[in-house]
Write a protein that holds these residues in place. Structure first.
Motif, PDB file in Angstrom:
ATOM      1  N   ASN A  82      64.757  39.918  30.424  1.00 47.36           N
ATOM      2  CA  ASN A  82      64.163  38.894  29.563  1.00 47.36           C
ATOM      3  C   ASN A  82      62.976  38.196  30.220  1.00 47.36           C
ATOM      4  O   ASN A  82      62.160  37.565  29.537  1.00 47.36           O
ATOM      5  N   TRP A 122      71.093  41.428  24.608  1.00 44.27           N
ATOM      6  CA  TRP A 122      70.791  40.044  24.222  1.00 44.27           C
ATOM      7  C   TRP A 122      72.076  39.241  24.187  1.00 44.27           C
ATOM      8  O   TRP A 122      73.168  39.780  24.413  1.00 44.27           O
ATOM      9  N   ASN A 123      71.949  37.936  23.910  1.00 44.96           N
ATOM     10  CA  ASN A 123      73.141  37.106  23.712  1.00 44.96           C
ATOM     11  C   ASN A 123      73.991  37.685  22.590  1.00 44.96           C
ATOM     12  O   ASN A 123      73.469  38.194  21.603  1.00 44.96           O
ATOM     13  N   TYR A 138      69.471  40.673  18.825  1.00 41.64           N
ATOM     14  CA  TYR A 138      70.711  41.373  19.170  1.00 41.64           C
ATOM     15  C   TYR A 138      70.822  42.673  18.368  1.00 41.64           C
ATOM     16  O   TYR A 138      71.145  43.735  18.929  1.00 41.64           O
ATOM     17  N   TYR A 165      71.384  41.964  29.914  1.00 42.62           N
ATOM     18  CA  TYR A 165      72.372  40.968  29.498  1.00 42.62           C
ATOM     19  C   TYR A 165      73.778  41.552  29.623  1.00 42.62           C
ATOM     20  O   TYR A 165      73.978  42.758  29.442  1.00 42.62           O
ATOM     21  N   TYR A 191      75.044  45.530  34.866  1.00 39.66           N
ATOM     22  CA  TYR A 191      74.225  44.531  34.182  1.00 39.66           C
ATOM     23  C   TYR A 191      73.867  43.421  35.160  1.00 39.66           C
ATOM     24  O   TYR A 191      74.428  43.320  36.252  1.00 39.66           O
ATOM     25  N   HIS A 193      71.335  39.439  34.937  1.00 42.07           N
ATOM     26  CA  HIS A 193      71.043  38.251  34.131  1.00 42.07           C
ATOM     27  C   HIS A 193      71.813  37.008  34.576  1.00 42.07           C
ATOM     28  O   HIS A 193      71.278  35.898  34.492  1.00 42.07           O
TER      29      HIS A 193
END
Length: 229
Positions: A82, A122-123, A138, A165, A191, A193
């Motif tokens: 991001n 993404w979230n 997302y 993420y 992952y 983040h």
């Protein structure tokens, strides 16, 4: 050939954004990463880089960060994080990457006995404050993950996956990301983040049927993590 992973390098040789403003644990982190990397990794090894590579805003600023990575041993495979604002189209990214680095976006790459897929992610919808804009991003990332995994499946090799993420939220709820990882029988997912000691100890190493591991640089003491030998 061994496969390693380390995310969130947050390099800034040209952008001049030192990471020690986020805590003394980040002091001299590029030098510490390079030292650990050279001690462990051989030229024929693979290193997965799941995003937040550089603070650069453009390719000119990113160049010394990418060269720093290129000069380290091994073949490197990266995805966008991001904070990778320098990353525009995949065509332009690949034009600017040194020879030992490959970028994934909507596709996959076979390396030895494995194939690597991935996307930023993404979230997830169960997170507090999830918005309509989050839903749009997302959903797009879910589509990109499916495209990448579909291409990986064609290689008929065990699939490794990189996300920037995490594939779930703080409650470890099942998500559509996890559904996709299971559908394509991903054998390992890494992952990044996430940062902070409390988070490091909370995240599980298995999510449902898929082994998953947090490999943010500060979570693994700035030393690439060996995930497969």
């Amino acid at each position: 050939m061994s496969i390693y992973a380390i995310g969130d390098l947050h390099l800034s040789f040209a952008a001049d954004k030192p990471m020690d403003v986020f805590g003394k644990q980040w002091s001299n982190h590029p030098e510490r990463i390079a030292k650990a990397w050279k001690q462990q990794i051989k030229e024929h090894d693979i290193v997965l880089l799941p995003g937040d590579i550089s603070w650069a805003m453009n390719y000119e600023e990113a160049a010394p960060d990418l060269q720093f990575i290129a000069d380290l041993p091994g073949h490197k495979i990266m995805i966008k994080g991001n904070h990778d604002y320098w990353w525009s189209t995949i065509k332009k990214v690949r034009e600017h990457l040194p020879a030992s680095i490959f970028a994934i976006q909507n596709d996959a790459i076979a390396v030895g006995d494995y194939v690597v897929a991935g996307t930023r992610g993404w979230n997830t919808p169960s997170m507090k404050g999830f918005t309509l804009e989050d839903h749009k991003l997302y959903s797009r990332e879910l589509g990109r993950l499916r495209l990448s995994l579909e291409q990986a499946k064609q290689a008929k090799l065990p699939i490794l996956c990189m996300l920037h993420y995490p594939p779930t939220d703080e409650t470890f709820a099942r998500t559509e990301v996890i559904d996709l990882l299971e559908e394509f029988e991903v054998i390992y997912c890494v992952y990044g983040h996430l940062h902070g000691e409390a988070v490091f100890h909370a995240m599980p190493k298995n999510l449902y049927k898929v082994p998953c591991e947090l490999v943010s640089a500060d979570a693994i003491s700035f030393a690439p993590k060996c995930i497969l030998k």
